[in-house]
Design an enzyme around this catalytic site. Structure first.
Site, PDB file in Angstrom:
ATOM      1  N   ALA A 222       0.872  -1.184   0.000  1.00 53.44           N
ATOM      2  CA  ALA A 222       0.000   0.000   0.000  1.00 53.44           C
ATOM      3  C   ALA A 222       0.904   1.229   0.000  1.00 53.44           C
ATOM      4  CB  ALA A 222      -0.866  -0.026   1.249  1.00 53.44           C
TER       5      ALA A 222
ATOM      6  N   GLU B  88      -0.793  -9.305  -1.364  1.00 49.55           N
ATOM      7  CA  GLU B  88      -2.240  -9.568  -1.238  1.00 49.55           C
ATOM      8  C   GLU B  88      -2.911  -9.482  -2.613  1.00 49.55           C
ATOM      9  OE1 GLU B  88      -2.446  -6.531   1.848  1.00 49.55           O
ATOM     10  OE2 GLU B  88      -3.469  -7.957   3.142  1.00 49.55           O
TER      11      GLU B  88
ATOM     12  N   GLY C 279       0.451  -5.135   0.539  1.00 49.00           N
ATOM     13  CA  GLY C 279      -0.694  -5.086  -0.358  1.00 49.00           C
ATOM     14  C   GLY C 279      -0.364  -5.645  -1.734  1.00 49.00           C
TER      15      GLY C 279
ATOM     16  N   GLU D  74       4.127  -5.933   6.942  1.00 47.24           N
ATOM     17  CA  GLU D  74       3.344  -4.896   7.630  1.00 47.24           C
ATOM     18  C   GLU D  74       3.743  -4.731   9.095  1.00 47.24           C
ATOM     19  OE1 GLU D  74       2.155  -6.974   5.407  1.00 47.24           O
ATOM     20  OE2 GLU D  74       0.615  -6.047   4.163  1.00 47.24           O
TER      21      GLU D  74
HETATM   22  C1  3H9 Z   1       0.590  -2.524   3.312  1.00 46.12           C
HETATM   23  O1  3H9 Z   1       0.819  -2.917   2.201  1.00 46.12           O
HETATM   24  C2  3H9 Z   1      -0.731  -2.666   3.976  1.00 46.12           C
HETATM   25  C3  3H9 Z   1      -1.658  -3.616   3.288  1.00 46.12           C
HETATM   26  O2  3H9 Z   1      -1.593  -4.898   3.866  1.00 46.12           O
HETATM   27  C4  3H9 Z   1      -3.095  -3.225   3.474  1.00 46.12           C
HETATM   28  C5  3H9 Z   1      -3.565  -1.983   2.929  1.00 46.12           C
HETATM   29  C6  3H9 Z   1      -5.041  -1.788   3.084  1.00 46.12           C
HETATM   30  N1  3H9 Z   1       4.685   3.478  -0.052  1.00 46.12           N
HETATM   31  O3  3H9 Z   1      13.438   1.719   0.313  1.00 46.12           O
HETATM   32  P1  3H9 Z   1      13.825   2.473  -0.916  1.00 46.12           P
HETATM   33  C7  3H9 Z   1       9.466   4.843  -1.341  1.00 46.12           C
HETATM   34  S1  3H9 Z   1       1.769  -1.722   4.214  1.00 46.12           S
HETATM   35  C8  3H9 Z   1       5.165   4.691  -0.397  1.00 46.12           C
HETATM   36  O4  3H9 Z   1      14.864   3.505  -0.792  1.00 46.12           O
HETATM   37  P2  3H9 Z   1      14.861   0.042  -2.004  1.00 46.12           P
HETATM   38  C9  3H9 Z   1      10.552   5.205  -0.360  1.00 46.12           C
HETATM   39  O5  3H9 Z   1      10.084   6.100   0.611  1.00 46.12           O
HETATM   40  C10 3H9 Z   1       3.161  -1.626   3.125  1.00 46.12           C
HETATM   41  N2  3H9 Z   1       6.467   4.907  -0.690  1.00 46.12           N
HETATM   42  O6  3H9 Z   1      14.219   1.491  -2.105  1.00 46.12           O
HETATM   43  C11 3H9 Z   1      11.592   5.810  -1.291  1.00 46.12           C
HETATM   44  O7  3H9 Z   1      11.165   7.120  -1.578  1.00 46.12           O
HETATM   45  P3  3H9 Z   1      12.228   8.287  -1.822  1.00 46.12           P
HETATM   46  C12 3H9 Z   1       3.870  -2.910   3.006  1.00 46.12           C
HETATM   47  C13 3H9 Z   1       7.287   3.860  -0.637  1.00 46.12           C
HETATM   48  O8  3H9 Z   1      15.058  -0.399  -3.397  1.00 46.12           O
HETATM   49  C14 3H9 Z   1      11.461   4.968  -2.552  1.00 46.12           C
HETATM   50  O9  3H9 Z   1      10.165   4.374  -2.478  1.00 46.12           O
HETATM   51  N3  3H9 Z   1       5.050  -2.735   2.225  1.00 46.12           N
HETATM   52  C15 3H9 Z   1       6.837   2.584  -0.287  1.00 46.12           C
HETATM   53  O10 3H9 Z   1      16.016   0.032  -1.070  1.00 46.12           O
HETATM   54  C16 3H9 Z   1      12.495   3.883  -2.674  1.00 46.12           C
HETATM   55  O11 3H9 Z   1      12.482   3.105  -1.487  1.00 46.12           O
HETATM   56  C17 3H9 Z   1       6.230  -2.366   2.772  1.00 46.12           C
HETATM   57  O12 3H9 Z   1       6.328  -2.212   3.961  1.00 46.12           O
HETATM   58  C18 3H9 Z   1       5.471   2.414   0.012  1.00 46.12           C
HETATM   59  N4  3H9 Z   1       4.959   1.208   0.331  1.00 46.12           N
HETATM   60  O13 3H9 Z   1      13.756  -0.868  -1.329  1.00 46.12           O
HETATM   61  C19 3H9 Z   1       7.375  -2.186   1.834  1.00 46.12           C
HETATM   62  N5  3H9 Z   1       7.897   1.730  -0.296  1.00 46.12           N
HETATM   63  O14 3H9 Z   1      12.982   7.865  -3.020  1.00 46.12           O
HETATM   64  C20 3H9 Z   1       8.149  -0.949   2.179  1.00 46.12           C
HETATM   65  C21 3H9 Z   1       8.961   2.464  -0.668  1.00 46.12           C
HETATM   66  O15 3H9 Z   1      11.355   9.487  -2.031  1.00 46.12           O
HETATM   67  N6  3H9 Z   1       9.217  -0.691   1.234  1.00 46.12           N
HETATM   68  N7  3H9 Z   1       8.602   3.744  -0.874  1.00 46.12           N
HETATM   69  O16 3H9 Z   1      13.065   8.335  -0.582  1.00 46.12           O
HETATM   70  C22 3H9 Z   1      10.384  -1.355   1.248  1.00 46.12           C
HETATM   71  O17 3H9 Z   1      10.599  -2.275   2.019  1.00 46.12           O
HETATM   72  C23 3H9 Z   1      11.439  -0.918   0.278  1.00 46.12           C
HETATM   73  O18 3H9 Z   1      11.161   0.401  -0.088  1.00 46.12           O
HETATM   74  C24 3H9 Z   1      11.565  -1.777  -0.987  1.00 46.12           C
HETATM   75  C25 3H9 Z   1      12.544  -1.112  -1.966  1.00 46.12           C
HETATM   76  C26 3H9 Z   1      12.103  -3.171  -0.597  1.00 46.12           C
HETATM   77  C27 3H9 Z   1      10.240  -1.922  -1.671  1.00 46.12           C
END
Ligand code: 3H9
Length: 656
Positions: free
Chosen positions: A65, A107, A104, A127
């Site tokens: 999400a 999911e 998400g 999450e």
């Molecule tokens: C969820 O999904 C809830 C659902 O179950 C239910 C919903 C109803 N959203 O980490 P990076 C941005 S909860 C918005 O440096 P990497 C991040 O801020 C979510 N922005 O890259 C950064 O921005 P900036 C569950 C996001 O390659 C840029 O993307 N998912 C999100 O080292 C690059 O990120 C997670 O918890 C996001 N979800 O790693 C995953 N994710 O360039 C969280 C990233 O402006 N994300 N950004 O600084 C991660 O673990 C890592 O970002 C990922 C990439 C592995 C994806």
């Protein structure tokens, strides 16, 4: 087709190919949800569409999400509603997975009838790391595709699994090492001759193989969570879900998700998620030419030097390690090689990569070996004269454009830079031990460092996978300066009425991995003692000074290694020591202090207050760039509990 911007839909014969293109990580933001809703309605209306292939542009599938939307009022369509439409669609959806298939995103993939992936994909429900549980059906879908045990591990632990493991577990249907979309199209071709399978939620839930063992796993999650709510809630969602209908389980999950989303722990974890990604935003670094750092020199093969060498090798950087003589060089080689062997035996690197790392690693007793290094980091004894001598030996042999860095944790990096002929190439790179594991790198910025050197070191830190935080020059920079301040506060509390084990217990109950006295005993009391003796001459006569630790050292109590320190040790077991208690009581009385008792809350409030006061001083002096950086440092250097958001974030919450 009038789709919302981040989605495109094209036809290939009777297959509809939907592509989400929402950089940077294809998060399921409002526009993506709306686009998916439009597609599902469109394709359900069109009888000529036999399957929908769901792909993502860029480096990843949907990584979750959109976290940035969590602090705002939710806007329809909600993800769970969109996913239920995909799940129940007459036309089967096939998810084509690459990159991070998280939260998400997973999911969404599980709501599709089939899932194919490339070998590099990572699948997970992280999450809990944001103080949440899945909120769009994940806790109900996952145990219907994989074993109950794996579902518990994934939801409560938050760690993703590889595509290979996902195939083995039944989470995906097929895997390719080659081009993904053609593979997915031929996968769909093969499906044509089979009846469409039931949707994920129509499958029976996989019950635990051994209920008692499962319950034990759940209990372990609760014990390990300390004060963090989300892992406990995640484990409960999975285990309670076994006895609920799908509808009831979805309802239970949604209620818990919404409750946790509004909890301060989730706000704190989101704060730190973005704080860690926003540490360096300096105007002076923009557009700088970056030095290509391919070979790093390390001086010193002790624990720190070997850790730094391993950190570089693990990220594909060649290393030359120099020690004072051949024996010490060989010992440094062995220490580093042992770390690499550990990575191999834990399956973190392949045999091929391990061998390649050893090929890129040389040791020597001669500084001339640094002739081709792009950057040399000294990791020798923490003494100014020793480090200054090492600096000048490095400068005598390296290329004119090579960067010279000190791994000092306290010393004056400005003064150290001035010992070089060209001070603009000098910088502090403060790694934390073990350097190949700890994520934090304090980049200490001397007055004379060039923008190019600074920018190159930030890029290098990121190349090593570190979270880089800029720190100004002062005694202890950010991490150790705050640590010294709260250690002093703890010492005052000892004289004022607390005992070491009471302070440690309060810190553990708060969520720190170790109490401050347990930590000192583990590290050894003698090094800090030697430093205090060196600093004694500069100490102001009116400064409150607690000499209990000095007295322990005079008694030969150097910590765990000598069997006695703040505690007494029997093997590995640690007990409070009446002798230490007697010493503390007699010191209070010698200073005429009437001891008072401290509750765990009072102890923590003094520790936190001290951290925050020092944090403000550090900000005012420009040692830290942002309050968030201090939170990032405290969490990543000392295991300050993440779910609090860090001491500076906590202060904002309490309005103190
Ligand atoms: C969820 O999904 C809830 C659902 O179950 C239910 C919903 C109803 N959203 O980490 P990076 C941005 S909860 C918005 O440096 P990497 C991040 O801020 C979510 N922005 O890259 C950064 O921005 P900036 C569950 C996001 O390659 C840029 O993307 N998912 C999100 O080292 C690059 O990120 C997670 O918890 C996001 N979800 O790693 C995953 N994710 O360039 C969280 C990233 O402006 N994300 N950004 O600084 C991660 O673990 C890592 O970002 C990922 C990439 C592995 C994806």
């Amino acid at each position: 087709m009038g789709l919302s911007m981040p989605l495109t839909l094209k036809r290939q014969n009777n297959i509809a190919i939907v592509t989400i293109d929402n950089p940077p990580v294809n998060a399921a933001s409002h526009a993506v949800r709306q686009g998916l809703l439009d597609v599902v309605q469109e394709t359900e209306r069109d009888p000529t569409v036999q399957a929908v292939l769901l792909t993502c542009a860029g480096r990843t599938f949907v990584a979750g999400a959109d976290i940035r939307e969590f602090g705002k009022p939710p806007v329809e369509p909600h993800l769970p509603d969109v996913l239920r439409l995909i799940e129940t669609a007459q036309t089967p959806w096939v998810a084509v997975l690459h990159g991070s298939v998280l939260g998400g995103g997973l999911e969404l993939a599980m709501a599709c009838r089939y899932r194919v992936a490339n070998a590099g994909a990572q699948l997970g429900l992280p999450e809990v790391n944001l103080g949440l549980i899945p909120g769009a059906g994940g806790t109900v879908q996952l145990p219907r595709l994989v074993s109950a045990e794996l579902a518990l591990d994934m939801v409560a632990g938050g760690k993703p699994i590889s595509a290979k493991a996902a195939l083995h577990a039944g989470l995906i249907d097929a895997l390719t090492e080659g081009a993904l979309t053609p593979f997915a199209l031929s996968f769909i071709d093969n499906l044509a001759s089979h009846p469409v399978r039931p949707s994920t939620l129509d499958k029976a839930v996989n019950l635990p193989v051994d209920q008692a063992a499962f319950d034990e796993k759940v209990a372990k999650v609760t014990a390990r969570a300390k004060g963090q709510k989300s892992p406990v809630a995640a484990a409960q969602a999975i285990s309670k879900g076994f006895n609920l209908t799908v509808e009831e389980a979805l309802q239970q999950e949604r209620e818990t998700f919404l409750k946790l989303k509004d909890d301060p722990q989730s706000a704190a974890l989101r704060h730190i998620f973005f704080a860690e990604r926003g540490t360096i935003s300096l105007e002076r670094l923009k557009g700088q030419k970056l030095a290509q750092i391919q070979t790093v020199g390390v001086v010193g093969g002790g624990t720190m030097g070997a850790g730094i060498a391993a950190a570089c090798l693990l990220r594909g950087v060649s290393v030359v390690l120099v020690e004072r003589d051949d024996d010490a060089a060989q010992a440094g080689f062995k220490r580093t090689a042992d770390i690499l062997a550990g990575s191999l035996s834990r399956g973190l690197v392949s045999q091929q990569k391990h061998d390649k790392m050893l090929d890129s690693f040389t040791v020597s007793a001669n500084y001339a070996a640094f002739a081709h290094a792009d950057l040399v980091i000294e990791a020798v004894f923490e003494n100014f004269e020793v480090k200054a001598e090492v600096f000048s030996k490095i400068e005598a042999v390296v290329r004119p454009d090579a960067i010279i860095a000190s791994n000092t944790s306290y010393l004056d990096v400005n003064a150290l830079s001035q010992t070089l002929k060209h001070s603009s190439r000098a910088i502090g790179l403060h790694f934390f031990s073990p350097a190949h594991i700890m994520k934090l790198l304090e980049i200490v910025v001397p007055d004379t460092v060039s923008d190019e050197v600074l920018a190159s070191c930030v890029a290098f830190g990121r190349q090593l996978g570190k979270i880089c935080v800029l720190a100004g020059v002062c005694d202890g920079f950010i991490a150790n300066r705050i640590m010294s301040a709260y250690r002093r506060e703890c010492e005052y509390m000892l004289e004022d009425g607390a005992l070491p084990w009471e302070i440690d217990e309060a810190m553990l109950a708060f969520g720190m991995p170790m109490g401050i006295y347990q930590m000192q005993d583990l590290a050894g009391l003698d090094i800090a003692w030697a430093m205090r003796k060196r600093q004694a001459a500069e100490r102001k006569s009116d400064e409150r000074y607690v000499d209990i630790a000095d007295k322990l050292c005079e008694m030969g109590r150097f910590g765990q290694k000598s069997g006695r320190g703040w505690y007494i040790y029997d093997g590995k077991s640690r007990k409070p020591d009446p002798e230490v208690q007697a010493l503390i009581l007699s010191e209070s009385s010698r200073k005429g202090i009437t001891r008072i008792s401290f509750s765990p809350d009072q102890i923590m409030s003094r520790i936190l207050g001290r951290m925050q006061t020092e944090g403000h001083a550090i900000l005012n002096e420009g040692i830290a760039q942002r309050a968030e950086d201090i939170d990032v440092v405290m969490i990543n250097a000392f295991g300050f509990p993440r779910w609090t958001g860090g001491p500076m974030f906590m202060e904002g919450l309490s309005g103190a």
